[in-house]
Enzyme design. Sequence first.
Site, PDB file in Angstrom:
ATOM      1  N   LYS A  17       0.851  -1.212   0.000  1.00  0.00           N
ATOM      2  CA  LYS A  17       0.000   0.000   0.000  1.00  0.00           C
ATOM      3  C   LYS A  17       0.868   1.236   0.000  1.00  0.00           C
ATOM      4  CE  LYS A  17       0.636   1.403   4.499  1.00  0.00           C
ATOM      5  NZ  LYS A  17       1.680   2.379   4.731  1.00  0.00           N
ATOM      6  N   PRO A 109       9.517  -4.599  -0.300  1.00  0.00           N
ATOM      7  CA  PRO A 109      10.611  -4.259   0.621  1.00  0.00           C
ATOM      8  C   PRO A 109      10.113  -4.178   2.063  1.00  0.00           C
ATOM      9  CG  PRO A 109      10.672  -2.847  -1.319  1.00  0.00           C
ATOM     10  CD  PRO A 109       9.386  -3.624  -1.395  1.00  0.00           C
ATOM     11  N   ALA A 111      10.219  -3.033   6.232  1.00  0.00           N
ATOM     12  CA  ALA A 111      10.428  -1.813   7.041  1.00  0.00           C
ATOM     13  C   ALA A 111      10.490  -0.597   6.128  1.00  0.00           C
ATOM     14  CB  ALA A 111      11.697  -1.931   7.892  1.00  0.00           C
ATOM     15  N   ALA A 112       9.563  -0.564   5.170  1.00  0.00           N
ATOM     16  CA  ALA A 112       9.657   0.395   4.069  1.00  0.00           C
ATOM     17  C   ALA A 112       8.434   1.309   3.969  1.00  0.00           C
ATOM     18  CB  ALA A 112       9.830  -0.381   2.762  1.00  0.00           C
ATOM     19  N   GLY A 113       7.451   1.148   4.874  1.00  0.00           N
ATOM     20  CA  GLY A 113       6.244   1.979   4.808  1.00  0.00           C
ATOM     21  C   GLY A 113       5.239   1.467   3.792  1.00  0.00           C
ATOM     22  N   GLY A 116       4.114  -4.410   3.929  1.00  0.00           N
ATOM     23  CA  GLY A 116       4.256  -5.785   3.435  1.00  0.00           C
ATOM     24  C   GLY A 116       3.919  -6.811   4.513  1.00  0.00           C
ATOM     25  N   GLY A 117       4.440  -6.629   5.718  1.00  0.00           N
ATOM     26  CA  GLY A 117       4.177  -7.578   6.811  1.00  0.00           C
ATOM     27  C   GLY A 117       2.698  -7.594   7.169  1.00  0.00           C
ATOM     28  N   SER A 118       2.075  -6.415   7.190  1.00  0.00           N
ATOM     29  CA  SER A 118       0.641  -6.325   7.515  1.00  0.00           C
ATOM     30  C   SER A 118      -0.194  -6.986   6.421  1.00  0.00           C
ATOM     31  CB  SER A 118       0.212  -4.865   7.629  1.00  0.00           C
ATOM     32  OG  SER A 118       0.896  -4.254   8.685  1.00  0.00           O
ATOM     33  N   ASP A 151      -2.420  -1.376  10.416  1.00  0.00           N
ATOM     34  CA  ASP A 151      -2.833  -1.271   9.009  1.00  0.00           C
ATOM     35  C   ASP A 151      -3.114  -2.631   8.360  1.00  0.00           C
ATOM     36  OD1 ASP A 151      -0.180  -1.863   8.993  1.00  0.00           O
ATOM     37  OD2 ASP A 151       0.478   0.002   8.062  1.00  0.00           O
TER      38      ASP A 151
END
Length: 302
Positions: A17, A109, A111-113, A116-118, A151
């Site tokens: 996102k 990527p 820890a990139a804003g 991705g993990g969420s 998020d």
Amino acid sequence: MLMRRSATAVRVWAPAKVNLFLEVLARRPDGYHELATLMAAVSLYDTLEFTEKRSQTKFGNEEGATALRCDHPSLSTGPENLVCRAVELVRRESGRSDGVGIRLWKRIPMAAGLAGGSSDAAATLAGLNYLWRLGWDRSKLIRLGAELGSDVSFFFAAPAAWCTGRGEQIEPLRLSRALDFVLIAPPVGLSTAEVFRGVAVPSEPRSGAAIRQAVAAGDVRELGRQLHNRLQPAAERLCPAVADLFARLAGKGPAGQLMTGSGSTLFALCRQAGEALSLARALHSARDELGGARVFVVRSCD
Ligand code: C5P
């Protein structure tokens, strides 16, 4: 979020996102911040595959284990991984104890804003709901998502939403046209908590009414003028590459440019797909000056 079932597995494509607007309204007593943010899912995906895994204990019972494998060597696949936490949440909520095998192909990527993990966590809730035929509706998935991260819930309302509270209160929005972006992701990520710690809460927050209007009208030029992220100055202090790449994008003259979420990725909003391709090509030809940042051409999801 796209899902496919085969005879033995469920595959889910989990999008990234971007935040087109992010205002911090207040610091909350629970350590979080009250936000107003406009998020859009974009066509950069992690892929997850879920398979049933039945193992027997020596007492003949079925044992519910989670076996997560990931192609990215630096991502931990232990119980603290958000995907594993999502599996545990589904087990607790459904009472199921089945084992599950998960393969994760990372492209977003970290820890990139870009969340991705969420998004992987949301894909896990949706994937197990499908694999185990739990029949949970979207509002239940949104509620469970909020337990995993601020998020996660957004991904059940994608392609776009106006999000408030910690970010978990979702108002789905319609995009009246596809939006074309170039993402540029520095090799160093940022800790969301650390960026929030450095934010200055404004005494007069922006309302976001103008950008919502621009989204509704499909007016990309106005959208470009209204881009805003209150977290960007704090991220620039932690990672000077953010300011440098922002200036580089601005120099290429897109409709607008901004850092997404808590960084460190930035995006250029382009007027059409062709402009995004030319901008990416121009960045690529000067790649020696980008400090190892990666460039992606993406479009808002349907
Ligand atoms: O909810 P999530 O685990 O993604 O948040 C990570 C961290 O980011 C939180 O622990 C908090 O420090 C910060 N955060 C915040 N306000 C929000 C969302 C996140 O301060 N609305």
